[in-house]
Write a protein that holds these residues in place. Structure first.
Motif, short mmCIF file in Angstrom:
data_model
loop_
_atom_site.label_atom_id
_atom_site.label_comp_id
_atom_site.label_asym_id
_atom_site.label_seq_id
_atom_site.Cartn_x
_atom_site.Cartn_y
_atom_site.Cartn_z
N ALA A 355 6.94 2.96 -21.41
CA ALA A 355 5.56 2.65 -21.04
C ALA A 355 5.06 3.68 -20.04
O ALA A 355 5.74 3.99 -19.05
N ILE A 356 3.87 4.21 -20.29
CA ILE A 356 3.27 5.22 -19.40
C ILE A 356 1.98 4.66 -18.83
O ILE A 356 1.02 4.38 -19.56
N PHE A 448 6.24 -5.52 -21.85
CA PHE A 448 7.65 -5.29 -22.16
C PHE A 448 8.09 -6.01 -23.44
O PHE A 448 9.05 -5.59 -24.09
N GLN A 449 7.36 -7.04 -23.84
CA GLN A 449 7.60 -7.60 -25.16
C GLN A 449 7.28 -6.56 -26.23
O GLN A 449 8.03 -6.37 -27.19
N ILE A 450 6.19 -5.86 -26.02
CA ILE A 450 5.80 -4.81 -26.97
C ILE A 450 6.85 -3.71 -27.01
O ILE A 450 7.26 -3.25 -28.08
N ASN A 479 12.12 -10.23 -15.84
CA ASN A 479 12.12 -10.15 -17.30
C ASN A 479 10.84 -9.51 -17.83
O ASN A 479 10.48 -9.69 -19.00
N GLY A 480 10.19 -8.73 -16.98
CA GLY A 480 9.06 -7.92 -17.40
C GLY A 480 9.44 -6.47 -17.17
O GLY A 480 10.40 -5.96 -17.77
N ASP A 481 8.73 -5.79 -16.25
CA ASP A 481 9.09 -4.41 -15.94
C ASP A 481 10.44 -4.33 -15.22
O ASP A 481 10.98 -3.23 -15.01
#
Length: 644
Positions: A355-356, A448-450, A479-481
């Motif tokens: 992810a940017i 983060f699911q993506i 459980n995200g970033d």
């Protein structure tokens, strides 16, 4: 002790060869001067009462009698002082002459330590006059009418503070394969004083300095070294007057060599830090002392320090020297790329997903990923760089992200997460205008699911972007970033991330990439999870919410690396940030640090893999094992009891 510090001094006096009275006058003067600087110890060069270069005059009764007479003069004129002075002189005992260090305090002799290794090679002829210290037969010697401990088996321990213990060695003792100070350290000495007469030849200066630093590191001790100055005889050699104060491998203070004036350098040794390092290094005591020592009690002078002589880096993770910093950045970048490269080879993955955001962390992570793919011979197009605008994304960060990805030549994707988040708000019954923690975390977890779903789809690894500072403060979404397949920045603090990005910009990319990297460096740090302000600018600035990262990185370094207490960290921060933050401000953010550090351990307990690059890592599999339900009350109460 003031927060575990003792203040030490090393002196290089003016002298006249064989003029004991003149030399003693200067010694007395410097002892008083050192005490006026609140030094608790001062060390002088080898044979400082007589001068080192007396040659065969050491066989003259007159000089031996006079040196003892002048020692008595020193005792009389320092009777009202508390400082411990280490003075060099010849001492007669057991039908022999010894080259000795004499410890004196408050008009009394604490003990006498003879030099063990007597050089008799090249320009050194000491064997002609002096016996090795191991030849002594007596445990005591009568000096100035006092019967005092004598021998190579002597250490000096503060009877009122057993944490402070010092030993002495003399010049050549340091230059042998296993110096006496090694055994002294194993027996408890955390301060080593070396009375030296080390002459100058080309190349010797750096070697000698490194020798002192290395021995302080091997012994995990403070090492205070004083060598004879320019007034020694120049018949065949020249002395430069080299004084050094080192601690655990680091240089704290150093004199100016070849000075026409006397030299007196001063600094503080952190006894608490040394004790912490010795306990932490479980190999330190593997070789038990092969020698028994007598421990002579002395009284540690009571001194309260305000401003310290030694300097403390505001950014302890970032070397202040530009050359050292550049080399450090190169090494860190290599560790990151090699760590990721190994994981790519092991898993057989040919793709990466990242992810940017247009922020610092994701920028560094992409730079590492690009370098890794180049190293592995994989095409950059296999890096799926995804920007995912949300409710807080500004045009500045969006444009930075797009330009940066283009400049790196990676596969670019843009996925707007707002529709999915709005649907999720509807599903869970959350008011879209309620900008609470749920509002923020929904966006982080959606991103983060993506990432993980795309990684599953193309057989790639999700590259983590979070840094050490965020992990310490828990400034990430569980459980995200917080999650990834491999986290390349996990042991790099925020203050260092900036320098790494700048180093890459200056050394490894083209002009177009450099321009966008500098734009990213100039952008405020933000998770961009809350809507921008009326002007479309970033409203949610991280450092306004949780405090300056430079303070938190400072707190983290001293807490984890050295086990420093809250009061000590506050004291050190005041020294380092004098003029930038008030005591009240530092104390306030330190409370925030402790509350967040303790409450957020549950996130660190399940970190993804990632490389350790420095002395501090919070990985539960490596450097930091802490229960998630530990209480911060002990640390917070100590802060509450400190008056502003």
């Amino acid at each position: 002790m003031t927060h575990g510090f003792v203040r030490v001094a090393a002196a290089v006096p003016r002298l006249k060869v064989a003029d004991c009275a003149y030399n003693t006058k200067n010694l007395i003067k410097l002892i008083h001067e050192a005490e006026s600087m609140k030094a608790q110890f001062v060390v002088f060069p080898e044979l400082s009462i007589t001068a080192y270069t007396c040659g065969d005059l050491f066989h003259q009764e007159a000089i031996l009698v006079e040196s003892e007479k002048q020692l008595a003069n020193i005792l009389e004129n320092t009777r009202d002082t508390g400082i411990v002075a280490l003075i060099g002189m010849p001492v007669r005992a057991d039908n022999q002459l010894f080259n000795c260090g004499v410890a004196v305090q408050g008009g009394k002799i604490l003990g006498v330590v003879p030099k063990i290794y007597i050089p008799g090679y090249s320009e050194f002829y000491e064997e002609r006059w002096f016996a090795p210290g191991t030849n002594n037969l007596s445990d005591n010697v009568v000096l100035c009418g006092q019967t005092v401990p004598f021998g190579t088996d002597i250490l000096f321990e503060a009877h009122d503070d057993y944490r402070v213990c010092f030993g002495m060695e003399i010049c050549e003792d340091l230059w042998v394969p296993v110096p006496p100070s090694s055994f002294q350290a194993l027996a408890g000495a955390n301060l080593i004083f070396n009375l030296s007469a080390s002459n100058e030849v080309i190349g010797k200066y750096e070697y000698r300095k490194n020798l002192v630093k290395q021995q302080s590191g091997r012994c995990i001790a403070g090492y205070v070294f004083a060598s004879s100055g320019i007034d020694e005889s120049t018949t065949d050699v020249v002395f430069g007057g080299h004084a050094i104060i080192a601690e655990n491998g680091g240089l704290l203070a150093e004199s100016q060599r070849f000075s026409q004036d006397e030299q007196l350098i001063c600094s503080e040794i952190d006894i608490q830090r040394l004790g912490n390092d010795r306990r932490r290094n479980t190999s330190f005591m593997e070789m038990l002392p092969q020698k028994k020592y007598r421990k002579i009690p002395f009284e540690l002078p009571k001194m309260e320090f305000g401003k310290l002589y030694r300097q403390f880096e505001r950014h302890p993770f970032v070397p202040s020297d530009v050359g050292v910093r550049d080399e450090r950045c190169r090494e860190i970048f290599s560790i990151q790329t090699c760590g990721l490269g190994k994981r790519m080879r092991h898993t057989g993955a040919k793709h990466a997903v990242i992810a940017i955001s247009g922020g610092l962390d994701s920028t560094l992570a992409l730079l590492v990923t690009v370098r890794t793919f180049d190293m592995l011979g994989l095409p950059r197009e296999n890096i799926r760089a995804i920007t995912m605008p949300g409710f807080g994304t500004t045009s500045t960060t969006y444009n930075n992200a797009m330009q940066f990805m283009k400049s790196m030549g990676v596969h670019i994707s843009e996925i707007d997460i707002r529709p999915a988040c709005l649907q999720h708000f509807k599903d869970i019954g959350h008011d879209v205008n309620d900008f609470d923690i749920t509002y923020e975390n929904v966006q982080a977890r959606e991103r983060f699911q993506i990432l993980f779903d795309i990684a599953n789809k193309i057989g790639g690894l999700v590259i983590g972007t979070g840094d050490l500072s965020e992990l310490a403060l828990g400034w990430c979404t569980y459980n995200g970033d917080h999650m990834s397949n491999y986290s390349v920045n996990c042991s790099i603090p925020k203050t260092l991330v900036k320098f790494l990005v700048k180093w890459v910009a200056d050394n490894m990319v083209d002009e177009a990439s450099r321009k966008v990297l500098y734009s990213i460096l100039d952008t405020p740090i933000s998770p961009e999870l809350l809507p921008p302000d009326a002007k479309g600018e970033i409203q949610q600035k991280t450092e306004d919410i949780i405090g300056p990262y430079e303070l938190h990185d400072f707190f983290l370094y001293h807490m984890i690396r050295y086990g420093a207490s809250p009061s000590k960290i506050l004291f050190l921060a005041e020294q380092a940030f004098d003029g930038s933050y008030s005591r009240e401000t530092i104390k306030g953010w330190l409370k925030v640090f402790y509350r967040r550090f303790f409450s957020q351990q549950f996130k660190r307990s399940c970190l993804p893999d990632g490389p350790k690059v420095g002395t501090i890592s919070l990985s539960p599999r490596g450097d930091w094992r802490m229960p998630s339900d530990a209480q911060a009350s002990l640390w917070l109460e100590e802060l509450e009891n400190i008056r502003n």
